[in-house]
Design a protein around this motif. Structure first.
Motif, PDB file in Angstrom:
ATOM      1  N   LEU A  95       2.327  -3.122   1.249  1.00 37.23           N
ATOM      2  CA  LEU A  95       1.156  -2.275   1.042  1.00 37.23           C
ATOM      3  C   LEU A  95       1.530  -0.799   0.976  1.00 37.23           C
ATOM      4  O   LEU A  95       0.850  -0.018   0.310  1.00 37.23           O
ATOM      5  CB  LEU A  95       0.133  -2.500   2.162  1.00 37.23           C
ATOM      6  CG  LEU A  95      -0.733  -3.756   2.048  1.00 37.23           C
ATOM      7  CD1 LEU A  95      -1.829  -3.735   3.093  1.00 37.23           C
ATOM      8  CD2 LEU A  95      -1.332  -3.894   0.667  1.00 37.23           C
ATOM      9  N   ASN A  99       0.247   2.123  -1.463  1.00 39.74           N
ATOM     10  CA  ASN A  99      -0.383   3.276  -0.828  1.00 39.74           C
ATOM     11  C   ASN A  99       0.054   4.565  -1.522  1.00 39.74           C
ATOM     12  O   ASN A  99      -0.764   5.385  -1.921  1.00 39.74           O
ATOM     13  CB  ASN A  99       0.000   3.296   0.656  1.00 39.74           C
ATOM     14  CG  ASN A  99      -0.465   4.540   1.365  1.00 39.74           C
ATOM     15  OD1 ASN A  99      -1.567   5.009   1.157  1.00 39.74           O
ATOM     16  ND2 ASN A  99       0.385   5.098   2.209  1.00 39.74           N
ATOM     17  N   CYS A 173      -2.695  -7.737  -1.619  1.00 39.92           N
ATOM     18  CA  CYS A 173      -2.111  -6.480  -2.108  1.00 39.92           C
ATOM     19  C   CYS A 173      -2.911  -5.927  -3.286  1.00 39.92           C
ATOM     20  O   CYS A 173      -3.178  -4.724  -3.358  1.00 39.92           O
ATOM     21  CB  CYS A 173      -0.662  -6.697  -2.511  1.00 39.92           C
ATOM     22  SG  CYS A 173       0.462  -7.041  -1.127  1.00 39.92           S
ATOM     23  N   ALA A 176      -6.270  -4.585  -2.040  1.00 36.80           N
ATOM     24  CA  ALA A 176      -6.084  -3.293  -1.378  1.00 36.80           C
ATOM     25  C   ALA A 176      -5.804  -2.199  -2.396  1.00 36.80           C
ATOM     26  O   ALA A 176      -6.231  -1.049  -2.223  1.00 36.80           O
ATOM     27  CB  ALA A 176      -4.943  -3.389  -0.368  1.00 36.80           C
ATOM     28  N   PHE A 208      -2.984   5.445   7.230  1.00 35.77           N
ATOM     29  CA  PHE A 208      -2.805   4.095   6.699  1.00 35.77           C
ATOM     30  C   PHE A 208      -1.532   3.442   7.229  1.00 35.77           C
ATOM     31  O   PHE A 208      -1.444   2.225   7.311  1.00 35.77           O
ATOM     32  CB  PHE A 208      -2.769   4.129   5.171  1.00 35.77           C
ATOM     33  CG  PHE A 208      -4.116   4.386   4.548  1.00 35.77           C
ATOM     34  CD1 PHE A 208      -5.281   4.115   5.241  1.00 35.77           C
ATOM     35  CD2 PHE A 208      -4.215   4.909   3.280  1.00 35.77           C
ATOM     36  CE1 PHE A 208      -6.519   4.350   4.687  1.00 35.77           C
ATOM     37  CE2 PHE A 208      -5.463   5.144   2.699  1.00 35.77           C
ATOM     38  CZ  PHE A 208      -6.613   4.871   3.419  1.00 35.77           C
ATOM     39  N   TYR A 234      -6.941  -0.583   5.136  1.00 36.45           N
ATOM     40  CA  TYR A 234      -5.582  -1.104   5.300  1.00 36.45           C
ATOM     41  C   TYR A 234      -5.430  -1.991   6.528  1.00 36.45           C
ATOM     42  O   TYR A 234      -4.579  -2.878   6.555  1.00 36.45           O
ATOM     43  CB  TYR A 234      -4.609   0.075   5.389  1.00 36.45           C
ATOM     44  CG  TYR A 234      -3.786   0.246   4.138  1.00 36.45           C
ATOM     45  CD1 TYR A 234      -4.318  -0.042   2.891  1.00 36.45           C
ATOM     46  CD2 TYR A 234      -2.478   0.699   4.196  1.00 36.45           C
ATOM     47  CE1 TYR A 234      -3.579   0.128   1.743  1.00 36.45           C
ATOM     48  CE2 TYR A 234      -1.722   0.874   3.044  1.00 36.45           C
ATOM     49  CZ  TYR A 234      -2.283   0.578   1.827  1.00 36.45           C
ATOM     50  OH  TYR A 234      -1.541   0.734   0.691  1.00 36.45           O
ATOM     51  N   TYR A 238      -3.330  -5.355   6.186  1.00 34.19           N
ATOM     52  CA  TYR A 238      -2.165  -5.699   6.987  1.00 34.19           C
ATOM     53  C   TYR A 238      -2.395  -7.009   7.744  1.00 34.19           C
ATOM     54  O   TYR A 238      -1.502  -7.862   7.812  1.00 34.19           O
ATOM     55  CB  TYR A 238      -1.877  -4.586   8.000  1.00 34.19           C
ATOM     56  CG  TYR A 238      -1.295  -3.330   7.422  1.00 34.19           C
ATOM     57  CD1 TYR A 238      -0.287  -3.373   6.461  1.00 34.19           C
ATOM     58  CD2 TYR A 238      -1.731  -2.077   7.846  1.00 34.19           C
ATOM     59  CE1 TYR A 238       0.253  -2.214   5.934  1.00 34.19           C
ATOM     60  CE2 TYR A 238      -1.191  -0.911   7.324  1.00 34.19           C
ATOM     61  CZ  TYR A 238      -0.209  -0.990   6.369  1.00 34.19           C
ATOM     62  OH  TYR A 238       0.325   0.162   5.852  1.00 34.19           O
TER      63      TYR A 238
END
Length: 293
Positions: A95, A99, A173, A176, A208, A234, A238
Motif C-alpha cells: 500500500l 500511497n 490495493c 485503496a 498513513f 488505510y 492494512y
C-alpha cells in the motif's frame, strides 16, 4: 449570394467544432500516453524509486528479526516476530507504493503545469480536469507496477496464503488506490490555490504509514490513537491485507465484510467530495484567473 453566405459561415462552423467538449475517456487516454512518454525520458527517476523500495525491503527484513509483538497484543493469536513480522511488513509496503503514487502525483502535476505555463491551456479547454488528474495517477500506477509486482510476488511466496486470498489482497490495493486518487486530487487543488502544499502531503503520508498501523498492529496502540486510526482508510486496507496474507488467521478489527464496506465507502465518499471541490476550484480559476491564484 449563396456562395457569400457559405463562405461567411464557414469560420463560425470551424470555431464551433473547436469548442466541442472532449470526452473524459479521450482525456484519460491522452494523459496516460503523455505521462508514459515523459517517464521514458527520465528513467533514472524510476531506477531511484526501485532502489528506494529495495532498501525499504531490506530494512524491514532486518527489522523483522529484531522486534516482536507479544501474543496478547497480536491479532495473530501468537507472538508476531520473525517470518510473521516480515509478512506483516510486506503488506504495508504494497500500500505504501500506491500511497506515494496517488498522493504526490496530482500535486506534482499541478506544480509542473504551473511552472510550464500549461495550466491556463488546460482550464481554457472544454475537457474533464478530473480525467486529466486521474490519467496522471493511472500512468504513475502503471509505472509503479514494475516495483509493485516483485513485492506482490514476494508476498505470495513468503505468506503461503491461498491464491484466492492473494487475489483479494490485490483487490484491496486497487480499492485503496481509488480512495487515494481522490485524496490526491484534493491535495492537488490545494496546490492550485496555495502553490506550496508539500508539507500537507508529507503529513498525510506519515499518518498513513504510522497511525494507520503500517509498522505495528492497531491493537498495540493506546486506545485514543486507535480511534484516530479508524478515521483513516488505510487502517482498513492494512487490516484486510493482513487478514488475507495470513490466510484468515489474522483477527480483523471488525468483521471482514464490514471492513470492505468501510473501505469502499471511503472511496465513494472522497471521490464525490474531490469532484465537488474540483468544480469549485474551476469556478475560482475562471473568475480570478490562474495567474492570480
Amino acid at each position: 449570394m449563396a456562395t457569400t453566405t457559405s463562405t461567411a459561415t464557414r469560420p463560425n462552423q470551424q470555431l464551433r467544432s473547436r469548442s466541442r467538449s472532449i470526452s473524459a475517456w479521450t482525456v484519460l487516454r491522452a494523459t496516460i500516453v503523455k505521462d508514459l512518454q515523459i517517464q521514458k525520458r527520465y528513467l533514472p527517476d524510476l531506477v531511484g524509486n526501485i532502489v528506494e523500495l529495495g532498501i525499504r525491503v531490506l530494512f524491514f527484513f532486518m527489522l523483522s528479526g529484531i522486534i516482536s509483538v507479544n501474543g496478547d497484543k497480536s491479532p495473530l493469536g501468537r507472538d508476531l516476530s520473525g517470518h510473521d513480522m516480515f509478512v506483516f511488513f510486506q503488506g504495508a509496503l504494497l500500500l505504501f507504493i500506491f500511497n506515494s503514487t496517488a498522493l504526490n502525483t496530482p500535486v506534482n502535476t499541478i506544480t509542473r503545469d504551473l511552472s510550464n505555463g500549461t495550466m491556463e491551456y488546460l482550464y481554457s479547454n472544454p475537457s474533464s480536469r478530473y480525467a486529466y488528474f486521474l490519467g496522471t495517477v493511472v500512468a504513475k500506477a502503471l509505472i509503479t507496477m514494475s516495483i509493485f509486482v516483485p513485492l506482490y510476488l514476494l508476498l505470495i511466496f513468503s505468506s503461503s496464503s491461498s491464491p484466492t486470498n492473494m487475489l483479494l489482497v490485490m483487490a484491496v490495493c486497487l480499492c485503496a488506490l481509488v480512495t487515494l486518487v481522490a485524496f490526491g486530487v484534493m491535495i492537488g487543488l490545494l496546490g492550485l490555490l496555495w502553490k506550496q502544499v508539500g508539507s500537507v502531503t508529507q503529513v498525510l503520508g506519515i499518518l498513513f504509514e504510522l497511525l494507520a498501523g503500517a509498522y505495528f498492529p492497531i491493537a498495540a496502540f493506546p486506545e485514543v490513537v486507535q480511534y484516530l486510526a479508524y478515521a483513516l482508510p488505510y487502517t482498513w486496507g492494512y487490516d484486510l491485507i493482513r487478514y488475507y496474507s495470513f490466510n484468515g488467521q489474522w483477527q480483523p478489527l471488525l468483521p471482514v465484510w464490514i471492513e470492505w464496506l468501510i473501505l469502499i465507502g471511503f472511496g465513494v465518499f472522497y471521490t464525490l467530495v474531490s469532484r465537488i471541490l474540483l468544480h469549485k476550484a474551476e469556478r475560482v480559476a475562471k473568475r480570478k484567473g490562474l495567474h492570480l491564484m
